[in-house]
Design a protein around this motif. Structure first.
Motif, PDB file in Angstrom:
ATOM      1  N   ILE A 119       0.824  -1.204   0.000  1.00 44.52           N
ATOM      2  CA  ILE A 119       0.000   0.000   0.000  1.00 44.52           C
ATOM      3  C   ILE A 119       0.862   1.259   0.000  1.00 44.52           C
ATOM      4  O   ILE A 119       0.572   2.237  -0.690  1.00 44.52           O
ATOM      5  CB  ILE A 119      -0.966  -0.015   1.203  1.00 44.52           C
ATOM      6  N   GLN A 120       1.981   1.238   0.748  1.00 41.34           N
ATOM      7  CA  GLN A 120       2.845   2.406   0.851  1.00 41.34           C
ATOM      8  C   GLN A 120       3.939   2.486  -0.224  1.00 41.34           C
ATOM      9  O   GLN A 120       4.217   3.572  -0.737  1.00 41.34           O
ATOM     10  CB  GLN A 120       3.489   2.453   2.238  1.00 41.34           C
ATOM     11  N   PRO A 121       4.600   1.378  -0.590  1.00 41.48           N
ATOM     12  CA  PRO A 121       5.691   1.457  -1.585  1.00 41.48           C
ATOM     13  C   PRO A 121       5.220   2.019  -2.921  1.00 41.48           C
ATOM     14  O   PRO A 121       4.049   1.885  -3.298  1.00 41.48           O
ATOM     15  CB  PRO A 121       6.138   0.004  -1.736  1.00 41.48           C
ATOM     16  N   VAL A 122       6.132   2.644  -3.648  1.00 37.44           N
ATOM     17  CA  VAL A 122       5.819   3.276  -4.927  1.00 37.44           C
ATOM     18  C   VAL A 122       6.409   2.447  -6.068  1.00 37.44           C
ATOM     19  O   VAL A 122       7.627   2.250  -6.137  1.00 37.44           O
ATOM     20  CB  VAL A 122       6.363   4.713  -4.994  1.00 37.44           C
ATOM     21  N   ALA A 123       5.561   1.964  -6.960  1.00 34.37           N
ATOM     22  CA  ALA A 123       5.992   1.168  -8.108  1.00 34.37           C
ATOM     23  C   ALA A 123       6.118   2.064  -9.331  1.00 34.37           C
ATOM     24  O   ALA A 123       5.511   3.144  -9.401  1.00 34.37           O
ATOM     25  CB  ALA A 123       4.984   0.052  -8.382  1.00 34.37           C
ATOM     26  N   PRO A 124       6.896   1.660 -10.331  1.00 34.30           N
ATOM     27  CA  PRO A 124       7.014   2.452 -11.561  1.00 34.30           C
ATOM     28  C   PRO A 124       5.702   2.507 -12.327  1.00 34.30           C
ATOM     29  O   PRO A 124       4.909   1.564 -12.292  1.00 34.30           O
ATOM     30  CB  PRO A 124       8.096   1.707 -12.355  1.00 34.30           C
ATOM     31  N   ASP A 125       5.474   3.613 -13.020  1.00 35.64           N
ATOM     32  CA  ASP A 125       4.240   3.806 -13.784  1.00 35.64           C
ATOM     33  C   ASP A 125       4.393   3.305 -15.212  1.00 35.64           C
ATOM     34  O   ASP A 125       5.505   3.233 -15.752  1.00 35.64           O
ATOM     35  CB  ASP A 125       3.857   5.292 -13.827  1.00 35.64           C
ATOM     36  N   LEU A 126       3.256   2.992 -15.825  1.00 35.49           N
ATOM     37  CA  LEU A 126       3.241   2.672 -17.248  1.00 35.49           C
ATOM     38  C   LEU A 126       3.481   3.947 -18.060  1.00 35.49           C
ATOM     39  O   LEU A 126       3.072   5.032 -17.659  1.00 35.49           O
ATOM     40  CB  LEU A 126       1.895   2.063 -17.638  1.00 35.49           C
ATOM     41  N   PRO A 127       4.128   3.830 -19.201  1.00 35.03           N
ATOM     42  CA  PRO A 127       4.408   5.027 -20.015  1.00 35.03           C
ATOM     43  C   PRO A 127       3.165   5.514 -20.742  1.00 35.03           C
ATOM     44  O   PRO A 127       2.198   4.769 -20.945  1.00 35.03           O
ATOM     45  CB  PRO A 127       5.465   4.529 -21.004  1.00 35.03           C
ATOM     46  N   SER A 128       3.176   6.778 -21.118  1.00 39.49           N
ATOM     47  CA  SER A 128       2.091   7.355 -21.900  1.00 39.49           C
ATOM     48  C   SER A 128       2.672   8.124 -23.079  1.00 39.49           C
ATOM     49  O   SER A 128       3.859   8.467 -23.097  1.00 39.49           O
ATOM     50  CB  SER A 128       1.229   8.284 -21.035  1.00 39.49           C
ATOM     51  N   ILE A 129       1.822   8.384 -24.062  1.00 40.97           N
ATOM     52  CA  ILE A 129       2.247   9.084 -25.276  1.00 40.97           C
ATOM     53  C   ILE A 129       1.709  10.514 -25.219  1.00 40.97           C
ATOM     54  O   ILE A 129       0.492  10.724 -25.179  1.00 40.97           O
ATOM     55  CB  ILE A 129       1.716   8.371 -26.531  1.00 40.97           C
ATOM     56  N   PRO A 130       2.578  11.538 -25.210  1.00 38.99           N
ATOM     57  CA  PRO A 130       2.120  12.935 -25.121  1.00 38.99           C
ATOM     58  C   PRO A 130       1.645  13.474 -26.465  1.00 38.99           C
ATOM     59  O   PRO A 130       2.373  14.195 -27.162  1.00 38.99           O
ATOM     60  CB  PRO A 130       3.366  13.666 -24.612  1.00 38.99           C
ATOM     61  N   LEU A 131       0.397  13.158 -26.836  1.00 35.93           N
ATOM     62  CA  LEU A 131      -0.130  13.635 -28.112  1.00 35.93           C
ATOM     63  C   LEU A 131      -0.420  15.131 -28.096  1.00 35.93           C
ATOM     64  O   LEU A 131      -0.703  15.711 -29.141  1.00 35.93           O
ATOM     65  CB  LEU A 131      -1.399  12.855 -28.471  1.00 35.93           C
ATOM     66  N   GLY A 132      -0.363  15.750 -26.921  1.00 39.87           N
ATOM     67  CA  GLY A 132      -0.611  17.187 -26.829  1.00 39.87           C
ATOM     68  C   GLY A 132       0.655  18.015 -26.810  1.00 39.87           C
ATOM     69  O   GLY A 132       0.664  19.128 -26.273  1.00 39.87           O
ATOM     70  N   TRP A 133       1.704  17.522 -27.447  1.00 41.33           N
ATOM     71  CA  TRP A 133       2.996  18.225 -27.468  1.00 41.33           C
ATOM     72  C   TRP A 133       2.911  19.568 -28.193  1.00 41.33           C
ATOM     73  O   TRP A 133       3.715  20.467 -27.972  1.00 41.33           O
ATOM     74  CB  TRP A 133       4.036  17.358 -28.159  1.00 41.33           C
ATOM     75  N   TRP A 134       1.896  19.725 -29.043  1.00 41.24           N
ATOM     76  CA  TRP A 134       1.805  20.918 -29.889  1.00 41.24           C
ATOM     77  C   TRP A 134       1.157  22.104 -29.168  1.00 41.24           C
ATOM     78  O   TRP A 134       1.097  23.204 -29.718  1.00 41.24           O
ATOM     79  CB  TRP A 134       0.983  20.601 -31.141  1.00 41.24           C
ATOM     80  N   THR A 135       0.656  21.902 -27.935  1.00 42.36           N
ATOM     81  CA  THR A 135      -0.046  22.980 -27.237  1.00 42.36           C
ATOM     82  C   THR A 135       0.631  23.292 -25.910  1.00 42.36           C
ATOM     83  O   THR A 135       1.241  22.421 -25.294  1.00 42.36           O
ATOM     84  CB  THR A 135      -1.515  22.598 -26.986  1.00 42.36           C
ATOM     85  N   ASP A 136       0.505  24.566 -25.506  1.00 43.58           N
ATOM     86  CA  ASP A 136       1.031  24.995 -24.211  1.00 43.58           C
ATOM     87  C   ASP A 136      -0.056  25.017 -23.132  1.00 43.58           C
ATOM     88  O   ASP A 136       0.210  25.412 -22.006  1.00 43.58           O
ATOM     89  CB  ASP A 136       1.639  26.402 -24.326  1.00 43.58           C
ATOM     90  N   THR A 137      -1.261  24.593 -23.477  1.00 43.11           N
ATOM     91  CA  THR A 137      -2.370  24.606 -22.531  1.00 43.11           C
ATOM     92  C   THR A 137      -2.329  23.339 -21.678  1.00 43.11           C
ATOM     93  O   THR A 137      -2.423  22.231 -22.220  1.00 43.11           O
ATOM     94  CB  THR A 137      -3.712  24.678 -23.275  1.00 43.11           C
ATOM     95  N   PRO A 138      -2.189  23.459 -20.366  1.00 40.83           N
ATOM     96  CA  PRO A 138      -2.056  22.273 -19.517  1.00 40.83           C
ATOM     97  C   PRO A 138      -3.233  21.305 -19.636  1.00 40.83           C
ATOM     98  O   PRO A 138      -3.047  20.089 -19.636  1.00 40.83           O
ATOM     99  CB  PRO A 138      -1.962  22.864 -18.099  1.00 40.83           C
ATOM    100  N   GLN A 139      -4.477  21.865 -19.764  1.00 47.87           N
ATOM    101  CA  GLN A 139      -5.646  20.985 -19.853  1.00 47.87           C
ATOM    102  C   GLN A 139      -5.602  20.128 -21.114  1.00 47.87           C
ATOM    103  O   GLN A 139      -5.925  18.943 -21.090  1.00 47.87           O
ATOM    104  CB  GLN A 139      -6.940  21.811 -19.835  1.00 47.87           C
ATOM    105  N   LEU A 140      -5.224  20.739 -22.230  1.00 51.98           N
ATOM    106  CA  LEU A 140      -5.126  19.972 -23.471  1.00 51.98           C
ATOM    107  C   LEU A 140      -4.003  18.946 -23.407  1.00 51.98           C
ATOM    108  O   LEU A 140      -4.147  17.816 -23.884  1.00 51.98           O
ATOM    109  CB  LEU A 140      -4.909  20.922 -24.652  1.00 51.98           C
ATOM    110  N   GLU A 141      -2.891  19.350 -22.834  1.00 52.07           N
ATOM    111  CA  GLU A 141      -1.776  18.410 -22.710  1.00 52.07           C
ATOM    112  C   GLU A 141      -2.171  17.197 -21.878  1.00 52.07           C
ATOM    113  O   GLU A 141      -1.857  16.054 -22.235  1.00 52.07           O
ATOM    114  CB  GLU A 141      -0.580  19.113 -22.074  1.00 52.07           C
ATOM    115  N   ALA A 142      -2.891  17.449 -20.765  1.00 52.18           N
ATOM    116  CA  ALA A 142      -3.320  16.343 -19.914  1.00 52.18           C
ATOM    117  C   ALA A 142      -4.366  15.473 -20.618  1.00 52.18           C
ATOM    118  O   ALA A 142      -4.320  14.246 -20.531  1.00 52.18           O
ATOM    119  CB  ALA A 142      -3.893  16.880 -18.599  1.00 52.18           C
TER     120      ALA A 142
END
Length: 308
Positions: A119-142
């Motif tokens: 419950i407490q230890p931190v495991a590595p996360d799965l990778p994601s693809i940043p398809l919002g690289w073209w925008t500076d808007t945080p909501q769109l990037e997320a």
């Protein structure tokens, strides 16, 4: 453009991003249940498989330092639960719904027991693809940050639909699901086919669990599932046992699950917790809308117990 400039546009953007994130476990569990039910067996135990897959995936990812090893471990755990379910269900006078409920409780109990140290230890996360690289808007990037498993789930949905429609193995599964007698007349072993279909469905549910613990929300805890394994059964009925429809229905469920956080992101907090009930209300509504006292559900395999 700053985040403040988005205004109410933040709601559909947040729902889009949330639908992608929340729908991924639904995609895998519903596709697994679709495969199992097309063979003529219902598996209500996928909730337990999902939770145990989340725990085992997180534990193995933490111990090995590899998120993908965690996904593999979750899939193997799902296979084992599927094989157990399939083996018990082929015994005489055994009800697959009762077995599924028992295995759901069994899987959740095992996950809670073995998962306490993680419950407490931190495991590595799965990778994601940043398809919002073209925008500076945080909501769109997320919103446009797409996990690899979401893409894999979409591809799998279309591949499974193609398998059912054009391949020999798909035809075999469909024949077994529609008529045990016809399958035996063709020299097939219905119990064996349902066994491996249930095992494959369990593997997909395990992968869905690994996504929960290794990406979104990205931690292991005992309340991680929130009933998604059971809701997937209603999703499959709504999708009429069509894998492609399962994908779109999963996005719909994901969007419903993302409604509350999306409204909160623009300052709408009144009745906030009620919006979290949207997926459950949707599930209840779909079950009512698809039920009938006069005829079998259209598209359902004839050997499925809920159609008899």
């Amino acid at each position: 453009m700053s985040s403040a400039d988005i205004g109410l546009w933040g709601v559909p953007i947040a729902i889009l991003g949330g639908a992608i994130r929340v729908s991924t476990p639904f995609i895998f569990v519903s596709l697994g249940e679709c495969l199992t039910e097309r063979s003529g067996r219902i598996n209500l135990g996928l909730e337990g498989t999902l939770v145990f897959g989340a725990m085992s995936g997180y534990a193995i990812a933490y111990e090995t330092g590899s998120a993908w090893m965690g996904v593999l471990a979750a899939a193997l755990a799902g296979i084992m639960f599927g094989l157990l379910h399939g083996w018990i269900c082929k015994l005489p006078k055994v009800n697959d719904i009762a077995v599924g409920i028992a295995l759901m409780m069994f899987g959740m109990g095992l996950a809670f027991f073995f998962g306490k140290p993680y419950i407490q230890p931190v495991a590595p996360d799965l990778p994601s693809i940043p398809l919002g690289w073209w925008t500076d808007t945080p909501q769109l990037e997320a919103a446009l940050r797409v996990n690899v498993l979401f893409i894999a789930g979409g591809i799998l949905a279309f591949a499974m639909a193609w398998m059912f429609k054009t391949t020999r193995i798909g035809l075999i599964i469909r024949v077994v699901g529609d008529s045990t007698d016809a399958a035996r007349a063709m020299g097939l072993n219905p119990d064996r086919i349902r066994l491996w279909s249930t095992a494959a469905g369990g593997a997909l549910a395990g992968v869905g669990g690994a996504y929960l613990s290794l990406y979104y929300p990205g931690s292991w805890n005992e309340g991680i599932s929130s009933g998604q394994g059971l809701m997937a059964v209603a999703l499959v009925i709504f999708a009429r046992w069509n894998p492609i429809n399962c994908f779109w229905a999963a996005l719909l469920f994901g969007g419903a699950g993302a409604l509350g956080p999306a409204l909160q992101s623009v300052g709408i907090s009144q009745g906030y917790y009620l919006f979290f009930a949207a997926p459950y209300v949707l599930t209840l509504g779909l079950l009512i809308a698809t039920s009938s006292t006069t005829q079998a559900i259209s598209g359902a395999p004839d050997e499925l117990s809920i159609t008899k």
